[in-house]
Write a protein that holds these residues in place. Structure first.
Motif, PDB file in Angstrom:
ATOM      1  N   LEU A 266      33.233  51.351  31.915  1.00 39.77           N
ATOM      2  CA  LEU A 266      34.537  50.842  31.504  1.00 39.77           C
ATOM      3  C   LEU A 266      34.794  49.538  32.245  1.00 39.77           C
ATOM      4  O   LEU A 266      34.593  49.458  33.461  1.00 39.77           O
ATOM      5  CB  LEU A 266      35.637  51.852  31.832  1.00 39.77           C
ATOM      6  CG  LEU A 266      37.090  51.388  31.644  1.00 39.77           C
ATOM      7  CD1 LEU A 266      37.375  51.147  30.160  1.00 39.77           C
ATOM      8  CD2 LEU A 266      38.054  52.420  32.218  1.00 39.77           C
ATOM      9  N   PHE A 267      35.216  48.524  31.506  1.00 40.26           N
ATOM     10  CA  PHE A 267      35.505  47.225  32.121  1.00 40.26           C
ATOM     11  C   PHE A 267      36.844  46.721  31.596  1.00 40.26           C
ATOM     12  O   PHE A 267      37.055  46.643  30.382  1.00 40.26           O
ATOM     13  CB  PHE A 267      34.389  46.228  31.801  1.00 40.26           C
ATOM     14  CG  PHE A 267      34.612  44.863  32.409  1.00 40.26           C
ATOM     15  CD1 PHE A 267      34.868  44.719  33.759  1.00 40.26           C
ATOM     16  CD2 PHE A 267      34.558  43.727  31.609  1.00 40.26           C
ATOM     17  CE1 PHE A 267      35.065  43.466  34.322  1.00 40.26           C
ATOM     18  CE2 PHE A 267      34.756  42.470  32.153  1.00 40.26           C
ATOM     19  CZ  PHE A 267      35.008  42.334  33.515  1.00 40.26           C
TER      20      PHE A 267
ATOM     21  N   ASN B 231      40.760  42.822  37.692  1.00 39.49           N
ATOM     22  CA  ASN B 231      39.525  43.268  37.044  1.00 39.49           C
ATOM     23  C   ASN B 231      39.179  44.666  37.545  1.00 39.49           C
ATOM     24  O   ASN B 231      39.224  44.920  38.761  1.00 39.49           O
ATOM     25  CB  ASN B 231      38.353  42.330  37.352  1.00 39.49           C
ATOM     26  CG  ASN B 231      38.457  41.035  36.566  1.00 39.49           C
ATOM     27  OD1 ASN B 231      39.218  40.929  35.623  1.00 39.49           O
ATOM     28  ND2 ASN B 231      37.690  40.038  36.969  1.00 39.49           N
ATOM     29  N   TYR B 232      38.811  45.537  36.620  1.00 37.65           N
ATOM     30  CA  TYR B 232      38.425  46.894  37.000  1.00 37.65           C
ATOM     31  C   TYR B 232      37.122  47.248  36.303  1.00 37.65           C
ATOM     32  O   TYR B 232      36.972  47.051  35.098  1.00 37.65           O
ATOM     33  CB  TYR B 232      39.513  47.901  36.602  1.00 37.65           C
ATOM     34  CG  TYR B 232      39.141  49.327  36.905  1.00 37.65           C
ATOM     35  CD1 TYR B 232      39.218  49.838  38.197  1.00 37.65           C
ATOM     36  CD2 TYR B 232      38.695  50.192  35.883  1.00 37.65           C
ATOM     37  CE1 TYR B 232      38.876  51.147  38.474  1.00 37.65           C
ATOM     38  CE2 TYR B 232      38.354  51.505  36.142  1.00 37.65           C
ATOM     39  CZ  TYR B 232      38.441  51.985  37.440  1.00 37.65           C
ATOM     40  OH  TYR B 232      38.095  53.280  37.714  1.00 37.65           O
ATOM     41  N   PHE B 233      36.175  47.788  37.086  1.00 35.30           N
ATOM     42  CA  PHE B 233      34.876  48.175  36.538  1.00 35.30           C
ATOM     43  C   PHE B 233      34.566  49.597  36.980  1.00 35.30           C
ATOM     44  O   PHE B 233      34.703  49.940  38.159  1.00 35.30           O
ATOM     45  CB  PHE B 233      33.778  47.231  37.025  1.00 35.30           C
ATOM     46  CG  PHE B 233      32.395  47.658  36.618  1.00 35.30           C
ATOM     47  CD1 PHE B 233      32.004  47.635  35.293  1.00 35.30           C
ATOM     48  CD2 PHE B 233      31.484  48.113  37.570  1.00 35.30           C
ATOM     49  CE1 PHE B 233      30.737  48.043  34.913  1.00 35.30           C
ATOM     50  CE2 PHE B 233      30.215  48.526  37.201  1.00 35.30           C
ATOM     51  CZ  PHE B 233      29.839  48.486  35.863  1.00 35.30           C
TER      52      PHE B 233
ATOM     53  N   ARG C 138      31.066  55.450  40.106  1.00 38.22           N
ATOM     54  CA  ARG C 138      31.342  54.327  41.006  1.00 38.22           C
ATOM     55  C   ARG C 138      32.346  53.405  40.317  1.00 38.22           C
ATOM     56  O   ARG C 138      32.237  53.134  39.123  1.00 38.22           O
ATOM     57  CB  ARG C 138      30.061  53.543  41.327  1.00 38.22           C
ATOM     58  CG  ARG C 138      28.972  54.374  41.987  1.00 38.22           C
ATOM     59  CD  ARG C 138      27.782  53.507  42.343  1.00 38.22           C
ATOM     60  NE  ARG C 138      28.132  52.557  43.400  1.00 38.22           N
ATOM     61  CZ  ARG C 138      27.327  51.577  43.815  1.00 38.22           C
ATOM     62  NH1 ARG C 138      26.147  51.416  43.238  1.00 38.22           N
ATOM     63  NH2 ARG C 138      27.696  50.776  44.784  1.00 38.22           N
ATOM     64  N   SER C 139      33.309  52.916  41.075  1.00 38.51           N
ATOM     65  CA  SER C 139      34.313  52.008  40.502  1.00 38.51           C
ATOM     66  C   SER C 139      34.634  50.903  41.499  1.00 38.51           C
ATOM     67  O   SER C 139      34.495  51.077  42.717  1.00 38.51           O
ATOM     68  CB  SER C 139      35.590  52.772  40.126  1.00 38.51           C
ATOM     69  OG  SER C 139      36.180  53.361  41.275  1.00 38.51           O
ATOM     70  N   SER C 140      35.044  49.776  40.966  1.00 41.37           N
ATOM     71  CA  SER C 140      35.431  48.637  41.802  1.00 41.37           C
ATOM     72  C   SER C 140      36.633  47.938  41.181  1.00 41.37           C
ATOM     73  O   SER C 140      36.773  47.879  39.952  1.00 41.37           O
ATOM     74  CB  SER C 140      34.272  47.652  41.966  1.00 41.37           C
ATOM     75  OG  SER C 140      33.883  47.128  40.717  1.00 41.37           O
TER      76      SER C 140
ATOM     77  N   THR D 239      39.367  43.140  47.080  1.00 40.44           N
ATOM     78  CA  THR D 239      38.404  44.011  46.392  1.00 40.44           C
ATOM     79  C   THR D 239      38.391  45.392  47.031  1.00 40.44           C
ATOM     80  O   THR D 239      38.613  45.546  48.234  1.00 40.44           O
ATOM     81  CB  THR D 239      36.979  43.438  46.442  1.00 40.44           C
ATOM     82  OG1 THR D 239      36.532  43.388  47.806  1.00 40.44           O
ATOM     83  CG2 THR D 239      36.922  42.049  45.828  1.00 40.44           C
ATOM     84  N   SER D 240      38.114  46.394  46.226  1.00 40.16           N
ATOM     85  CA  SER D 240      37.946  47.762  46.729  1.00 40.16           C
ATOM     86  C   SER D 240      36.904  48.464  45.876  1.00 40.16           C
ATOM     87  O   SER D 240      36.787  48.191  44.678  1.00 40.16           O
ATOM     88  CB  SER D 240      39.273  48.529  46.697  1.00 40.16           C
ATOM     89  OG  SER D 240      39.687  48.764  45.363  1.00 40.16           O
ATOM     90  N   MET D 241      36.147  49.360  46.510  1.00 39.89           N
ATOM     91  CA  MET D 241      35.116  50.125  45.807  1.00 39.89           C
ATOM     92  C   MET D 241      35.251  51.589  46.182  1.00 39.89           C
ATOM     93  O   MET D 241      35.661  51.921  47.301  1.00 39.89           O
ATOM     94  CB  MET D 241      33.713  49.614  46.163  1.00 39.89           C
ATOM     95  CG  MET D 241      33.471  48.167  45.780  1.00 39.89           C
ATOM     96  SD  MET D 241      31.751  47.667  46.052  1.00 39.89           S
ATOM     97  CE  MET D 241      30.911  48.711  44.870  1.00 39.89           C
ATOM     98  N   SER D 242      34.930  52.458  45.255  1.00 42.80           N
ATOM     99  CA  SER D 242      34.993  53.890  45.526  1.00 42.80           C
ATOM    100  C   SER D 242      33.870  54.611  44.789  1.00 42.80           C
ATOM    101  O   SER D 242      33.367  54.118  43.770  1.00 42.80           O
ATOM    102  CB  SER D 242      36.350  54.472  45.123  1.00 42.80           C
ATOM    103  OG  SER D 242      36.525  54.396  43.723  1.00 42.80           O
TER     104      SER D 242
END
Length: 250
Positions: free
Chosen positions: A71-72, A79-81, A145-147, A158-161
């Motif tokens: 998903l983008f 922005n979300y990925f 995984r998401s960012s 920025t954040s990642m999980s």
């Protein structure tokens, strides 16, 4: 519109690259597969001998990762990925060959609750022989995984999980029990188990992936335990019936 197409192509390439990198990373982790000794020991003497012939199931050597979906969300300031991946457990993630573990588990359980002893002797008319074929042995799960990127005037955040999901094991085993050349009984065992996975709070990705791998191995271990328990109970029942018939015929 052209910009959006370029972004979509770039994201698709990124998702493929991330799934390959994740597979490489995941194969760096492995976990011990142990047999749960929760059955109550019985005092029934093991007066009969059983020879076990195991036809091993060829588990994939590597733990495989497939891209499930992505998903983008491309916005001007946000922005979300998100990438969801399917994971299939391989032998490299298990510290003991699975065939050895299955055979060893059957021997351990027979020593605890079996009315028979597993023998290494050659074929004999007086011996029971159990043919075991592992038809299917799949343990799968999902990993996400998401960012997020948020743009401000002169800087960005920025954040990642990462998140693991429960493991699911499908185990199908066929057995044939012989007495000499006579087929006494045959049965197919189908085990389907879902093993919950708890995503701990603030832990790094290495620890999370290690725990994720261990949870998949535990799912396989407990499914094997369930299957072995059923096999031993059934053999006990069949051997008891056969023994009673022999006594009655004297």
């Amino acid at each position: 519109m052209r910009y959006i197409y370029i972004m979509i192509i770039a994201v698709m390439a990124l998702s493929c690259s991330q799934s390959r990198m994740f597979q490489k990373s995941l194969n760096n982790y492995n976990a011990p597969i142990g047999y749960l000794h929760d059955s109550k020991k019985t005092d029934v003497p093991a007066t009969d001998s059983l020879v076990v012939r195991l036809n091993d199931y060829p588990i994939d050597s590597l733990t495989r990762v497939s891209k499930a979906k992505w998903l983008f969300v491309p916005l001007i300031v946000f922005n979300y990925f998100e990438l969801s991946m399917g994971v299939k457990l391989g032998q490299k993630s298990i510290q003991e060959p699975y065939g050895d573990f299955f055979a060893g588990s059957l021997k351990e359980e027979s020593q605890r609750t079996g009315s028979f002893g597993i023998s290494n002797r050659e074929y004999s008319d007086s011996l029971y022989t159990l043919d075991i074929t592992i038809d299917t042995c799949n343990t799968t799960s999902k990993y996400k995984r998401s960012s997020t990127v948020i743009y401000f005037l002169y800087y960005y955040y920025t954040s990642m999980s990462e998140m693991g999901y429960p493991a699911e094991t499908n185990l199908h085993v066929s057995t044939k029990l012989w007495k000499g050349n006579a087929l006494i009984t045959e049965k197919r065992y189908s085990i389907k188990r879902k093993q919950p996975f708890l995503n701990a709070g603030q832990i790094n990705s290495d620890r999370l992936r290690s725990n994720f791998t261990a949870n998949m191995v535990e799912s396989l271990s407990l499914s094997t335990k369930e299957c072995v328990d059923e096999i031993v109970r059934d053999i006990n029942s069949v051997i008891k019936q056969d023994r009673n018939l022999r006594v009655a015929s004297k």
